[in-house]
Design a protein around this motif. Sequence first.
Motif, PDB file in Angstrom:
ATOM      1  N   LEU A   1       1.012 -14.425   7.528  1.00 55.27           N
ATOM      2  CA  LEU A   1       0.980 -13.031   7.980  1.00 55.27           C
ATOM      3  C   LEU A   1       2.052 -12.218   7.264  1.00 55.27           C
ATOM      4  N   LEU A   2       1.734 -10.965   6.973  1.00 56.37           N
ATOM      5  CA  LEU A   2       2.751 -10.015   6.506  1.00 56.37           C
ATOM      6  C   LEU A   2       2.851  -8.957   7.612  1.00 56.37           C
ATOM      7  N   ILE A   3       4.024  -8.900   8.217  1.00 52.45           N
ATOM      8  CA  ILE A   3       4.187  -8.125   9.453  1.00 52.45           C
ATOM      9  C   ILE A   3       5.171  -6.984   9.225  1.00 52.45           C
ATOM     10  N   GLY A   4       4.763  -5.778   9.520  1.00 51.51           N
ATOM     11  CA  GLY A   4       5.648  -4.628   9.361  1.00 51.51           C
ATOM     12  C   GLY A   4       6.399  -4.343  10.658  1.00 51.51           C
ATOM     13  N   GLY A   5       5.912  -3.369  11.418  1.00 52.97           N
ATOM     14  CA  GLY A   5       6.600  -2.884  12.624  1.00 52.97           C
ATOM     15  C   GLY A   5       7.090  -3.983  13.555  1.00 52.97           C
ATOM     16  N   ALA A   6       6.280  -4.998  13.770  1.00 52.01           N
ATOM     17  CA  ALA A   6       6.641  -6.035  14.749  1.00 52.01           C
ATOM     18  C   ALA A   6       7.628  -7.063  14.194  1.00 52.01           C
TER      19      ALA A   6
ATOM     20  N   SER B   1       0.825  -1.220   0.000  1.00 49.88           N
ATOM     21  CA  SER B   1       0.000   0.000   0.000  1.00 49.88           C
ATOM     22  C   SER B   1       0.856   1.266   0.000  1.00 49.88           C
ATOM     23  N   GLU B   2       2.073   1.183   0.593  1.00 48.49           N
ATOM     24  CA  GLU B   2       2.931   2.384   0.531  1.00 48.49           C
ATOM     25  C   GLU B   2       3.425   2.625  -0.899  1.00 48.49           C
ATOM     26  N   ARG B   3       3.638   1.564  -1.659  1.00 51.76           N
ATOM     27  CA  ARG B   3       4.003   1.741  -3.074  1.00 51.76           C
ATOM     28  C   ARG B   3       2.814   2.339  -3.839  1.00 51.76           C
TER      29      ARG B   3
HETATM   30  P1  PGA Z   1       2.351  -3.127  10.153  1.00 51.11           P
HETATM   31  O1  PGA Z   1       2.656  -3.146   8.597  1.00 51.11           O
HETATM   32  O2  PGA Z   1       2.439  -4.549  10.646  1.00 51.11           O
HETATM   33  O3  PGA Z   1       3.385  -2.236  10.761  1.00 51.11           O
HETATM   34  O4  PGA Z   1       0.959  -2.601  10.323  1.00 51.11           O
HETATM   35  C1  PGA Z   1       2.222  -4.193   7.765  1.00 51.11           C
HETATM   36  C2  PGA Z   1       2.685  -3.959   6.353  1.00 51.11           C
HETATM   37  O5  PGA Z   1       2.744  -2.807   5.928  1.00 51.11           O
HETATM   38  O6  PGA Z   1       3.022  -4.910   5.622  1.00 51.11           O
END
Ligand code: PGA
Length: 266
Positions: free
Chosen positions: A246-251, A110-112
């Motif tokens: 799962l796709l995990i960002g911050g954690a 989503s950031e892209r």
């Molecule tokens: P988040 O990010 O776990 O920090 O909410 C998820 C992601 O952008 O893939």
Amino acid sequence: MTKRTKLIAGNWKMNNGSAETREFFSKLETWLASDEIGKKAAEAVRSGDIEIAVAPVFTSIHAAVAARQSELVGISAQNAYFEPNGAFTGEIALQMLEEAGCKYVILGHSERRHVFGESDDLLQKKLAAALSSNLLPIFCVGELLSDRESGRTNDVIKTQLSCAWQNADSEAVGERAVIAYEPVWAIGTGKTASLGDAQNACAFIRELTAECFGIKTAEKIRILYGGSVKAENSAGILAQKDVDGLLIGGASVEAESFARIIATAV
Ligand code: PGA
């Protein structure tokens, strides 16, 4: 029923330079080799029950590959271009990522889409190219808060996915594509989709895949949930029938916190 290997993938975004990447791998691999639950997780990877991956920034990919003592953790890129080479300043080709040691590539995060303006049309080209490379694409879809509030969640997913699927080869989709459902309002906000919402969206993605490529492909494709996943909520999300990881960002940026999430998957 087709068995789908659960994928626990960390997206570091623009975090962890080379030194931090080395430290991350040293801690995570020590956990996988010597902690009781870590050893169970390593065994689950070896037996094909789960896959673990992290997506470093481009300049840390080499450090990640060099720091790895085992192949338990796969390396992903966070983006790629669809052309194999040429005058595309600042871009990077799928084949170059593969040569650097990547197994996966995240596309359409989503950031892209929303910070860098990547369109459905561009992402369709990237996905088609990734499906004919040797990398496994982790293709992201998801709605904005305004879409959700106006009841358009499924419409947005359908538009993003049906555009992405054009020119995609059915066999390659079933064998190698991974879809990540990431509601934009849940990314980095601390708000997670309810278990029911995560399940419904992932089931809808499977349904769309079946419409496009048939039931066999839909049963094979892996669908991840992403958006404020942490160890406190990961087990519940993973227990949903159509959630395959799962796709995990911050954690995922720190090894300890990523390991706590992996522990809930084994
Ligand atoms: P988040 O990010 O776990 O920090 O909410 C998820 C992601 O952008 O893939």
